[in-house]
Design a protein around this motif. Structure first.
Motif, PDB file in Angstrom:
ATOM      1  N   TYR A   1       1.972   1.397  -5.780  1.00  0.00           N
ATOM      2  CA  TYR A   1       0.525   1.477  -5.972  1.00  0.00           C
ATOM      3  C   TYR A   1       0.258   1.939  -7.396  1.00  0.00           C
ATOM      4  CZ  TYR A   1      -3.538   4.720  -5.880  1.00  0.00           C
ATOM      5  OH  TYR A   1      -4.654   5.467  -6.180  1.00  0.00           O
TER       6      TYR A   1
ATOM      7  N   LEU B   1       2.715  -9.497  -1.128  1.00  0.00           N
ATOM      8  CA  LEU B   1       1.252  -9.416  -1.146  1.00  0.00           C
ATOM      9  C   LEU B   1       0.791  -8.429  -2.207  1.00  0.00           C
ATOM     10  CD1 LEU B   1       0.618  -9.133   2.696  1.00  0.00           C
ATOM     11  CD2 LEU B   1       0.180 -11.127   1.283  1.00  0.00           C
TER      12      LEU B   1
ATOM     13  N   TYR C   1      -3.525  -6.697  12.649  1.00  0.00           N
ATOM     14  CA  TYR C   1      -2.616  -5.625  12.277  1.00  0.00           C
ATOM     15  C   TYR C   1      -3.354  -4.280  12.327  1.00  0.00           C
ATOM     16  CZ  TYR C   1       0.369  -9.286  10.328  1.00  0.00           C
ATOM     17  OH  TYR C   1       1.154 -10.397  10.148  1.00  0.00           O
TER      18      TYR C   1
ATOM     19  N   PHE D   1      -6.937  -8.309  -0.392  1.00  0.00           N
ATOM     20  CA  PHE D   1      -5.602  -8.876  -0.536  1.00  0.00           C
ATOM     21  C   PHE D   1      -5.632 -10.277  -1.145  1.00  0.00           C
ATOM     22  CE2 PHE D   1      -2.491  -6.122   1.517  1.00  0.00           C
ATOM     23  CZ  PHE D   1      -3.310  -5.191   2.126  1.00  0.00           C
ATOM     24  N   GLY D   2      -4.561 -10.605  -1.849  1.00  0.00           N
ATOM     25  CA  GLY D   2      -4.345 -11.966  -2.302  1.00  0.00           C
ATOM     26  C   GLY D   2      -3.689 -12.789  -1.221  1.00  0.00           C
ATOM     27  N   GLN D   3      -3.460 -14.068  -1.541  1.00  0.00           N
ATOM     28  CA  GLN D   3      -2.847 -14.980  -0.573  1.00  0.00           C
ATOM     29  C   GLN D   3      -1.338 -14.780  -0.451  1.00  0.00           C
ATOM     30  OE1 GLN D   3      -4.288 -16.744   1.615  1.00  0.00           O
ATOM     31  NE2 GLN D   3      -5.599 -18.355   0.822  1.00  0.00           N
TER      32      GLN D   3
ATOM     33  N   GLY E   1       7.739 -11.901  10.841  1.00  0.00           N
ATOM     34  CA  GLY E   1       7.558 -11.195  12.105  1.00  0.00           C
ATOM     35  C   GLY E   1       7.217  -9.722  11.967  1.00  0.00           C
ATOM     36  N   GLN E   2       6.986  -9.289  10.745  1.00  0.00           N
ATOM     37  CA  GLN E   2       6.677  -7.876  10.502  1.00  0.00           C
ATOM     38  C   GLN E   2       5.310  -7.733   9.844  1.00  0.00           C
ATOM     39  OE1 GLN E   2       8.757  -5.422  11.565  1.00  0.00           O
ATOM     40  NE2 GLN E   2       9.943  -7.113  12.426  1.00  0.00           N
ATOM     41  N   GLY E   3       4.783  -6.518   9.878  1.00  0.00           N
ATOM     42  CA  GLY E   3       3.579  -6.240   9.123  1.00  0.00           C
ATOM     43  C   GLY E   3       3.918  -5.978   7.675  1.00  0.00           C
ATOM     44  N   PRO E   4       2.905  -5.953   6.811  1.00  0.00           N
ATOM     45  CA  PRO E   4       3.154  -5.639   5.404  1.00  0.00           C
ATOM     46  C   PRO E   4       3.777  -4.248   5.244  1.00  0.00           C
ATOM     47  CG  PRO E   4       0.958  -6.573   5.693  1.00  0.00           C
ATOM     48  CD  PRO E   4       1.491  -6.295   7.062  1.00  0.00           C
TER      49      PRO E   4
ATOM     50  N   TYR F   1       2.686  -5.103  -1.624  1.00  0.00           N
ATOM     51  CA  TYR F   1       3.301  -4.989  -0.301  1.00  0.00           C
ATOM     52  C   TYR F   1       4.268  -6.158  -0.126  1.00  0.00           C
ATOM     53  CZ  TYR F   1      -0.059  -1.478   1.313  1.00  0.00           C
ATOM     54  OH  TYR F   1      -0.784  -0.326   1.465  1.00  0.00           O
TER      55      TYR F   1
ATOM     56  N   TYR G   1      -2.123  -2.694  -5.545  1.00  0.00           N
ATOM     57  CA  TYR G   1      -1.050  -2.402  -4.594  1.00  0.00           C
ATOM     58  C   TYR G   1      -0.159  -3.628  -4.414  1.00  0.00           C
ATOM     59  CZ  TYR G   1      -5.208   0.342  -3.283  1.00  0.00           C
ATOM     60  OH  TYR G   1      -6.349   1.105  -3.319  1.00  0.00           O
TER      61      TYR G   1
ATOM     62  N   GLY H   1       1.454  -1.880  11.462  1.00  0.00           N
ATOM     63  CA  GLY H   1       2.228  -2.284  12.622  1.00  0.00           C
ATOM     64  C   GLY H   1       2.719  -3.711  12.433  1.00  0.00           C
TER      65      GLY H   1
ATOM     66  N   PHE I   1       4.599  -1.289   2.384  1.00  0.00           N
ATOM     67  CA  PHE I   1       4.177  -0.782   1.073  1.00  0.00           C
ATOM     68  C   PHE I   1       5.345  -0.758   0.088  1.00  0.00           C
ATOM     69  CE2 PHE I   1       1.900   1.722  -1.961  1.00  0.00           C
ATOM     70  CZ  PHE I   1       2.794   2.667  -2.441  1.00  0.00           C
TER      71      PHE I   1
ATOM     72  N   ARG J   1      -6.372 -15.057   3.823  1.00  0.00           N
ATOM     73  CA  ARG J   1      -5.706 -13.837   3.412  1.00  0.00           C
ATOM     74  C   ARG J   1      -6.036 -12.690   4.362  1.00  0.00           C
ATOM     75  NH1 ARG J   1      -7.634 -13.746  -2.558  1.00  0.00           N
ATOM     76  NH2 ARG J   1      -7.156 -15.957  -2.271  1.00  0.00           N
TER      77      ARG J   1
ATOM     78  N   GLN K   1       6.030  -8.542   3.033  1.00  0.00           N
ATOM     79  CA  GLN K   1       5.938  -8.856   4.447  1.00  0.00           C
ATOM     80  C   GLN K   1       7.064  -9.787   4.835  1.00  0.00           C
ATOM     81  OE1 GLN K   1       2.196 -10.539   5.749  1.00  0.00           O
ATOM     82  NE2 GLN K   1       2.551  -9.895   7.859  1.00  0.00           N
TER      83      GLN K   1
END
Lengths: 111, 115
Positions: free
Chosen positions: B48, B91, A86, B106-108, B40-43, B35, B33, A102, B45, A43, B37
């Motif tokens: 919350y 996430l 990240y 974070f979780g899986q 090819g991108q970041g998480p 999120y 929280y 990012g 938001f 994770r 994803q």
């Protein structure tokens, strides 16, 4: 709006070589900056944050407000550093839960 | 378990269906929280919670998305009339509180595929 840019999608380095992951952000104030790492099949986890000014697993990152950068560096890469990294930003005027990430940089360390 | 738990780990659903994604935070963590994803991108938001209330839901993309945390522990992210563009890894993270020196765990993730 705030933005985090990681220009490299993939970084391939040899074991023992230095590695630097670039992170640039757009925000005019004083943000909080973080580096998160995700190892294969694990994770997402926090690696380090700029306010702690610490070195974790040999990695350091310095916040450069003039260049709006927060590059991650390690002088001697190890195979276990292979992972997805990240960069993330939190704006003080936003809620604490809101991180801007990012797109990430995949690091591959070859022996 | 000691970590954030998300169920299911994978969900395949048909376009137009309703889905619920569950998050069990670390015991005692008041902040939670969500999120998303995409490949090819970041998480990104979504929302919350501080306790039972949504402190910031500014990341929810539209009114098809809704999340609850009725007892201040488990949270459910609900997506109505799913679209193919909702396919992503969702996430969940939790932290002891919300503040400058708190770390979010974070979780899986739940991989949602809309076909």
């Amino acid at each position: 709006a705030q933005r985090v840019t990681q220009p490299e999608k993939l970084l391939s380095v040899f074991k023992g070589a230095p590695v630097e992951l670039k992170c640039n952000y757009s925000y005019s104030g004083s943000p909080e900056l973080f580096w998160y790492v995700q190892y294969s099949r694990q994770r997402l986890q926090l690696l380090l944050r700029h306010i702690s000014r610490e070195s974790i697993k040999g990695f350091t990152a310095d916040l450069n407000k003039g260049e709006t950068s927060f590059h991650l560096k390690k002088p001697f890469a190890q195979e276990e550093d292979s992972a997805m990294y990240y960069c993330a930003l939190r704006v003080p005027t936003d809620s604490w839960g809101k991180l801007q990430f990012g797109a990430g940089t995949q690091v591959v360390v070859t022996p | 378990g000691a970590g954030v738990s998300q169920t299911p780990s994978n969900k395949v659903t048909e376009k137009g269906k309703y889905v619920e994604l569950r998050c069990d935070p670390i015991s005692g963590h008041t902040a939670l929280y969500w999120y998303r994803q995409s490949l090819g991108q970041g998480p990104e938001f979504l929302i919350y919670f501080q306790g039972t209330g949504a402190a910031d839901d500014s990341g929810l993309p539209n009114d098809r998305f809704f999340a609850v945390r009725p007892e201040g522990s488990v949270s459910t992210l609900k997506i109505q009339r799913t679209e193919r563009g909702d396919s992503a890894v969702y996430l969940c993270a939790s932290s002891l509180s919300a503040g400058q020196n708190t770390e979010a765990f974070f979780g899986q993730g739940t991989r949602l595929t809309v076909v």
